[in-house]
Design an enzyme around this catalytic site. Structure first.
Site, PDB file in Angstrom:
ATOM      1  N   LYS A  17       0.832  -1.217   0.000  1.00 21.65           N
ATOM      2  CA  LYS A  17       0.000   0.000   0.000  1.00 21.65           C
ATOM      3  C   LYS A  17       0.859   1.256   0.000  1.00 21.65           C
ATOM      4  O   LYS A  17       0.515   2.265  -0.593  1.00 21.65           O
ATOM      5  CB  LYS A  17      -0.848   0.020   1.267  1.00 21.65           C
ATOM      6  CG  LYS A  17      -2.318  -0.050   0.975  1.00 21.65           C
ATOM      7  CD  LYS A  17      -3.119   0.042   2.249  1.00 21.65           C
ATOM      8  CE  LYS A  17      -2.700  -0.954   3.268  1.00 21.65           C
ATOM      9  NZ  LYS A  17      -2.486  -0.612   4.586  1.00 21.65           N
ATOM     10  N   ASP A  71       6.938   3.259   5.365  1.00 21.24           N
ATOM     11  CA  ASP A  71       6.263   3.740   4.153  1.00 21.24           C
ATOM     12  C   ASP A  71       6.632   5.191   3.837  1.00 21.24           C
ATOM     13  O   ASP A  71       6.613   5.604   2.680  1.00 21.24           O
ATOM     14  CB  ASP A  71       4.749   3.611   4.292  1.00 21.24           C
ATOM     15  CG  ASP A  71       4.302   2.176   4.021  1.00 21.24           C
ATOM     16  OD1 ASP A  71       4.971   1.501   3.211  1.00 21.24           O
ATOM     17  OD2 ASP A  71       3.327   1.735   4.628  1.00 21.24           O
ATOM     18  N   LYS A 186      -8.764 -15.599  -8.461  1.00 21.45           N
ATOM     19  CA  LYS A 186     -10.012 -15.653  -7.709  1.00 21.45           C
ATOM     20  C   LYS A 186     -10.423 -14.259  -7.217  1.00 21.45           C
ATOM     21  O   LYS A 186      -9.606 -13.524  -6.663  1.00 21.45           O
ATOM     22  CB  LYS A 186      -9.834 -16.589  -6.506  1.00 21.45           C
ATOM     23  CG  LYS A 186      -9.694 -18.044  -6.908  1.00 21.45           C
ATOM     24  CD  LYS A 186     -10.961 -18.452  -7.607  1.00 21.45           C
ATOM     25  CE  LYS A 186     -11.138 -19.909  -7.837  1.00 21.45           C
ATOM     26  NZ  LYS A 186     -12.318 -20.175  -8.661  1.00 21.45           N
ATOM     27  N   GLN A 191     -14.151  -9.458  -3.232  1.00 25.83           N
ATOM     28  CA  GLN A 191     -15.575  -9.139  -3.055  1.00 25.83           C
ATOM     29  C   GLN A 191     -15.910  -8.997  -1.567  1.00 25.83           C
ATOM     30  O   GLN A 191     -16.616  -8.077  -1.160  1.00 25.83           O
ATOM     31  CB  GLN A 191     -16.436 -10.250  -3.647  1.00 25.83           C
ATOM     32  CG  GLN A 191     -16.350 -10.378  -5.156  1.00 25.83           C
ATOM     33  CD  GLN A 191     -17.264 -11.494  -5.651  1.00 25.83           C
ATOM     34  OE1 GLN A 191     -18.375 -11.655  -5.175  1.00 25.83           O
ATOM     35  NE2 GLN A 191     -16.779 -12.262  -6.612  1.00 25.83           N
ATOM     36  N   LYS A 222     -16.488  -8.978 -13.660  1.00 25.01           N
ATOM     37  CA  LYS A 222     -17.084  -9.607 -12.480  1.00 25.01           C
ATOM     38  C   LYS A 222     -16.871  -8.729 -11.236  1.00 25.01           C
ATOM     39  O   LYS A 222     -17.802  -8.462 -10.471  1.00 25.01           O
ATOM     40  CB  LYS A 222     -16.429 -10.970 -12.285  1.00 25.01           C
ATOM     41  CG  LYS A 222     -17.083 -11.857 -11.286  1.00 25.01           C
ATOM     42  CD  LYS A 222     -16.462 -13.241 -11.412  1.00 25.01           C
ATOM     43  CE  LYS A 222     -16.959 -14.169 -10.350  1.00 25.01           C
ATOM     44  NZ  LYS A 222     -16.249 -15.450 -10.420  1.00 25.01           N
ATOM     45  N   CYS A 385      26.540   4.920  11.314  1.00 22.18           N
ATOM     46  CA  CYS A 385      26.118   5.086  12.706  1.00 22.18           C
ATOM     47  C   CYS A 385      26.842   4.095  13.627  1.00 22.18           C
ATOM     48  O   CYS A 385      27.995   4.312  13.967  1.00 22.18           O
ATOM     49  CB  CYS A 385      24.609   4.997  12.818  1.00 22.18           C
ATOM     50  SG  CYS A 385      24.005   5.871  14.261  1.00 22.18           S
ATOM     51  N   GLN A 389      30.879   3.832  14.949  1.00 24.43           N
ATOM     52  CA  GLN A 389      31.346   3.613  16.330  1.00 24.43           C
ATOM     53  C   GLN A 389      32.229   2.372  16.401  1.00 24.43           C
ATOM     54  O   GLN A 389      33.275   2.364  17.055  1.00 24.43           O
ATOM     55  CB  GLN A 389      30.130   3.494  17.258  1.00 24.43           C
ATOM     56  CG  GLN A 389      29.272   4.767  17.254  1.00 24.43           C
ATOM     57  CD  GLN A 389      27.965   4.620  18.024  1.00 24.43           C
ATOM     58  OE1 GLN A 389      27.651   3.551  18.543  1.00 24.43           O
ATOM     59  NE2 GLN A 389      27.195   5.701  18.100  1.00 24.43           N
ATOM     60  N   GLU A 409      27.402   1.533  25.496  1.00 25.25           N
ATOM     61  CA  GLU A 409      26.177   0.813  25.150  1.00 25.25           C
ATOM     62  C   GLU A 409      26.310  -0.700  25.395  1.00 25.25           C
ATOM     63  O   GLU A 409      25.335  -1.380  25.645  1.00 25.25           O
ATOM     64  CB  GLU A 409      25.854   1.049  23.661  1.00 25.25           C
ATOM     65  CG  GLU A 409      24.545   0.410  23.216  1.00 25.25           C
ATOM     66  CD  GLU A 409      24.183   0.709  21.766  1.00 25.25           C
ATOM     67  OE1 GLU A 409      25.035   1.200  21.012  1.00 25.25           O
ATOM     68  OE2 GLU A 409      23.034   0.436  21.400  1.00 25.25           O
ATOM     69  N   HIS A 520      22.690   8.753   9.134  1.00 22.46           N
ATOM     70  CA  HIS A 520      22.081   7.714   8.287  1.00 22.46           C
ATOM     71  C   HIS A 520      21.840   8.278   6.892  1.00 22.46           C
ATOM     72  O   HIS A 520      20.727   8.714   6.579  1.00 22.46           O
ATOM     73  CB  HIS A 520      20.753   7.253   8.893  1.00 22.46           C
ATOM     74  CG  HIS A 520      20.918   6.395  10.096  1.00 22.46           C
ATOM     75  ND1 HIS A 520      21.134   5.039  10.011  1.00 22.46           N
ATOM     76  CD2 HIS A 520      20.931   6.696  11.409  1.00 22.46           C
ATOM     77  CE1 HIS A 520      21.257   4.536  11.232  1.00 22.46           C
ATOM     78  NE2 HIS A 520      21.140   5.525  12.098  1.00 22.46           N
ATOM     79  N   GLU A 522      21.361   6.830   4.226  1.00 22.91           N
ATOM     80  CA  GLU A 522      20.412   6.055   3.407  1.00 22.91           C
ATOM     81  C   GLU A 522      19.022   6.681   3.375  1.00 22.91           C
ATOM     82  O   GLU A 522      18.247   6.436   2.453  1.00 22.91           O
ATOM     83  CB  GLU A 522      20.337   4.604   3.911  1.00 22.91           C
ATOM     84  CG  GLU A 522      19.691   4.383   5.277  1.00 22.91           C
ATOM     85  CD  GLU A 522      20.671   4.479   6.439  1.00 22.91           C
ATOM     86  OE1 GLU A 522      21.694   5.193   6.297  1.00 22.91           O
ATOM     87  OE2 GLU A 522      20.407   3.872   7.493  1.00 22.91           O
TER      88      GLU A 522
HETATM   89  N1  GLN Z   1      23.415   2.088  19.049  1.00 23.68           N
HETATM   90  C1  GLN Z   1      24.173   3.232  18.649  1.00 23.68           C
HETATM   91  C2  GLN Z   1      23.730   4.472  19.382  1.00 23.68           C
HETATM   92  O1  GLN Z   1      22.677   4.512  19.951  1.00 23.68           O
HETATM   93  C3  GLN Z   1      24.084   3.438  17.160  1.00 23.68           C
HETATM   94  C4  GLN Z   1      22.703   3.709  16.680  1.00 23.68           C
HETATM   95  C5  GLN Z   1      22.499   3.465  15.221  1.00 23.68           C
HETATM   96  O2  GLN Z   1      23.288   2.790  14.596  1.00 23.68           O
HETATM   97  N2  GLN Z   1      21.442   4.012  14.677  1.00 23.68           N
HETATM   98  O3  GLN Z   1      24.434   5.461  19.389  1.00 23.68           O
END
Ligand code: GLN
Length: 545
Positions: A17, A71, A186, A191, A222, A385, A389, A409, A520, A522
């Site tokens: 969707k 999305d 089908k 329907q 149909k 990200c 690190q 972490e 990020h 991407e």
């Molecule tokens: N876990 C790492 C942080 O919180 C990296 C986070 C991530 O890769 N988006 O800093």
């Protein structure tokens, strides 16, 4: 005044969707209309930020830091329009708003009910901030018939009535299963799904029928008869080899023409113009997608390799960069929790390595092994990200010999070259967070500026020094405290926050292409405009072919 197109889904989930809605937006843009994309998600979470990527796919981060459903990534990639918090609604947010108003005494003593209080809030969301666009495309998450979805369908019914047919349209994306033994598609599940919609007061204007086989005239007739939808408005949405072929497919089925007819906007002249616009925009891309001249194998080492949607924007950004180089990119997904020999074996022969973002200590050793492999074998590398690190930790451990280098972490003891930073500067104001605070909403989120050092690889890749990228993380490189070790590890900080305190991009001078970013990238790539980091990575990989 905006017109509203409501997109619902029937029969089952995962029909696409989001891509259908994004394609509708892209097609209307080609006709010269301004659009806005909105999504109503019936789940009760306030936002998807705390939802597992395993179950729900990736969390998409918007410019303003809103953690949204994946999305929105499709919307942005297909239409080039950045969305914001105002475009995303969940049941959790609706109730949060209504309950805040109730506590504030705004309802003057009345009892709060789904109709009208919840539905009014949903209607308000749909219609607000839409005045300046020609079309608002509003997708309703989930499948018609879900209990959580009922107030949303009711809100659509009310709005359809209040605004009238001239300003609203209902598109139902449904599924036609192909039964092999019978050799036919089908129509019954569709329907039923339409009956369910009708019983809630919604009559779809267009049926988009997802199927693996083309629709015969007979089945269209149909469906038209049983669902009360004009035959021209029963359209196939065939499985596509690539999602970016879908706008053109829909166009060939007449989707944008029928939408415009519904609103009284279509004429011969615009039909001709749109043919040219579609050719100009998508034809070249279609050619590259269908007949790429080159191919390249790259490795992505992550934790959620079983559910590809967990890395949706990443996969898309890689593919976009491939298109720009006329190349098909084969991704070899490597599970970071595999045994170290298995990881090594899988890395053999890959032309680029990516370590994407991630959370928690699971799989970090495997990811660092891949980083070490890329560093030592001089394989083009991009860290994102957590990938940045871990690149710092790996180099501190294995090059600078700080064996207990780690991130706060992952453990409570060690040399925290990656640490929890309590505050940071956002456009002149200091944002503060506490480690014991709520997990939801405590991260450095959204778009931040970064300055790249002149003459660095990062500077060359971006072609400028001032950039902005989207973030989603809690931890940072602790450069202030570990400057000497980090410098000794060969890591060069090539980009930092505007105030210079937070390293944003790192690279290595002893390597042909080793770069990592705290952001990020991407999230900001699109098929017609690939992100420079992915573009440069694939280029470096192809050059070593
Ligand atoms: N876990 C790492 C942080 O919180 C990296 C986070 C991530 O890769 N988006 O800093």
């Amino acid at each position: 005044m905006s017109r509203f197109i409501f997109v619902t889904g029937g029969v089952m989930s995962s029909l696409g969707k989001g891509i259908a809605s994004a394609s509708i937006g892209a097609l209307l843009q080609l006709r010269g209309y301004s659009i806005k994309m909105k999504k109503l998600d019936p789940y009760i979470n306030v936002d998807p930020g705390t939802m597992s990527p395993y179950k729900h796919g990736e969390v998409f981060v918007m410019e303003d830091g809103c953690e949204a459903d994946l999305d929105f990534g499709h919307y942005e990639r297909f239409t080039g329009i950045y969305c914001s918090r105002e475009d995303s609604l969940t049941t959790g947010r609706v109730y949060e708003k209504v309950l805040n108003k109730e506590r504030h005494g705004d309802y003057l003593g009345s009892d709060i009910q789904v109709i009208p209080h919840i539905t009014n809030e949903i209607k308000e969301f749909i219609t607000s901030n839409s005045d300046n666009v020609d079309f608002t495309i509003c997708e309703v998450g989930g499948t018609v018939g879900d209990i959580e979805g009922l107030p949303y369908i009711e809100a659509l019914r009310q709005l359809s009535m209040e605004l009238g047919k001239e300003r609203t349209m209902r598109i139902h994306l449904t599924f036609l299963p192909y039964i092999k033994v019978a050799g036919e598609l089908k129509s019954k599940p569709t329907q039923h799904s339409v009956k369910q919609l009708q019983s809630m007061g919604i009559q779809p204007d267009i049926l988009l029928c997802r199927s693996e086989k083309s629709l015969t005239d007979e089945i269209k007739a149909k469906l038209s008869m049983f669902c009360s939808v004009q035959k021209d408005n029963v359209m196939a949405a065939l499985d596509a080899q690539n999602i970016y072929l879908i706008p053109n497919q829909y166009h060939l089925e007449g989707l944008d023409r029928q939408i415009c007819r519904h609103f009284g906007l279509s004429n011969e002249e615009t039909e001709k113009q749109v043919e040219v616009a579609i050719k100009n925009k998508w034809a070249k891309l279609t050619e590259v997608i269908q007949n790429p001249k080159h191919s390249i194998k790259i490795a992505v080492i992550g934790k959620y390799t079983k559910l590809k949607d967990a890395y949706l924007s990443l996969t898309q950004a890689i593919a976009h960069a491939g298109y720009a180089h006329d190349a098909k990119v084969d991704i070899s997904w490597i599970n970071a929790e595999d045994a170290s020999e298995t990881i090594e074996k899988q890395l053999d022969g890959t032309k680029c390595i990516i370590v994407p973002g991630g959370f928690s200590s699971r799989g970090v050793e495997g990811k660092m092994q891949a980083i070490k492999y890329a560093r030592e074998h001089k394989i083009p590398f991009l860290g994102i990200c957590l990938g940045l690190q871990l690149s710092v930790i790996e180099a501190c451990r294995n090059v600078a010999n700080l064996k207990d280098a780690t991130s706060r972490e992952f453990t409570d003891t060690g040399s925290f070259v990656i640490d929890f930073m309590k505050n940071w500067d956002k456009k002149g104001t200091i944002e503060v967070r506490s480690e014991s605070g709520n997990k939801g909403g405590t991260m450095r989120l959204g778009s931040y500026e970064c300055r790249l050092k002149e003459g660095t690889l990062a500077n060359k890749v971006y072609g400028k020094t001032d950039i902005t990228e989207r973030h989603r993380h809690r931890y940072e490189v602790n450069y202030e405290q570990y400057k000497d070790v980090i410098d000794a590890s060969g890591i060069v900080v090539s980009g930092a926050s505007v105030d210079g305190t937070l390293p944003e991009v790192i690279e290595r001078n002893d390597h042909p292409f080793f770069i990592a970013t705290q952001a990020h990238p991407e999230f900001k790539s699109s098929p017609l405009s690939p992100h420079p980091l992915f573009y440069a990575l694939i280029k470096a990989g192809l050059e070593t072919n």
